[in-house]
Design an enzyme around this catalytic site. Sequence first.
Site, short mmCIF file in Angstrom:
data_model
loop_
_atom_site.label_atom_id
_atom_site.label_comp_id
_atom_site.label_asym_id
_atom_site.label_seq_id
_atom_site.Cartn_x
_atom_site.Cartn_y
_atom_site.Cartn_z
N SER A 71 42.40 65.18 -14.93
CA SER A 71 41.08 65.38 -15.52
C SER A 71 40.16 64.33 -14.93
CB SER A 71 41.10 65.24 -17.05
OG SER A 71 41.71 66.35 -17.64
N GLU A 125 21.67 63.37 -11.85
CA GLU A 125 21.20 64.67 -12.31
C GLU A 125 22.02 65.22 -13.48
OE1 GLU A 125 20.15 63.67 -8.24
OE2 GLU A 125 22.10 63.80 -9.21
N SER A 126 23.20 64.70 -13.76
CA SER A 126 24.06 65.04 -14.91
C SER A 126 25.52 64.76 -14.61
CB SER A 126 23.84 66.46 -15.43
OG SER A 126 24.44 66.58 -16.70
N HIS A 176 39.36 69.83 -14.94
CA HIS A 176 40.65 69.72 -15.62
C HIS A 176 41.58 70.64 -14.85
CE1 HIS A 176 38.60 67.64 -18.83
NE2 HIS A 176 37.71 68.61 -18.81
N CYS A 203 20.24 68.65 -13.61
CA CYS A 203 18.86 68.77 -14.09
C CYS A 203 17.94 68.49 -12.91
CB CYS A 203 18.60 67.75 -15.19
SG CYS A 203 19.70 67.93 -16.60
#
Length: 141
Positions: free
Chosen positions: A55, A62-63, A68, A83
């Site tokens: 993971s 931007e985010s 996983h 974003c």
Amino acid sequence: METIGFHYVVEAAGCDPEILGNADKIRQIFLEAAKVGKMEVKASYFFKFSPTGVSGVVIVAESHISIHTWPEKGYAALDVYTCGTTADPEKAVDYILDKIKAQYAHVSEIKRGIEEDDETFTHMILTWEEKLERKNGDEKS
């Protein structure tokens, strides 16, 4: 109506189990995917489970990009959320799918934060499936 961000939710199957089980390789792929997608990396963390699976997340200005993995099933669940207008999340998704040697992908693109006239926020979902033209033994650059 403008959107605040694009969120790609990806189901990837038929992936190379050796890659999916290697946290360092996944980190390398994700950091490069951020570059390909014109994102600015801020931090990353990847964890290798015992006996198998990884993971991880790359935080970008931007985010984020996250994964996983279930190597024993050749399966990976990916999220790429950005974003703003400078990033190209679809290029990052394509890069990751290529590097993990996915044979099949189900992709949902969610346009997040669409502002309606009454200042409520909604989202729009576009979904597609692809059978990818590659085999796990093939090396693509």
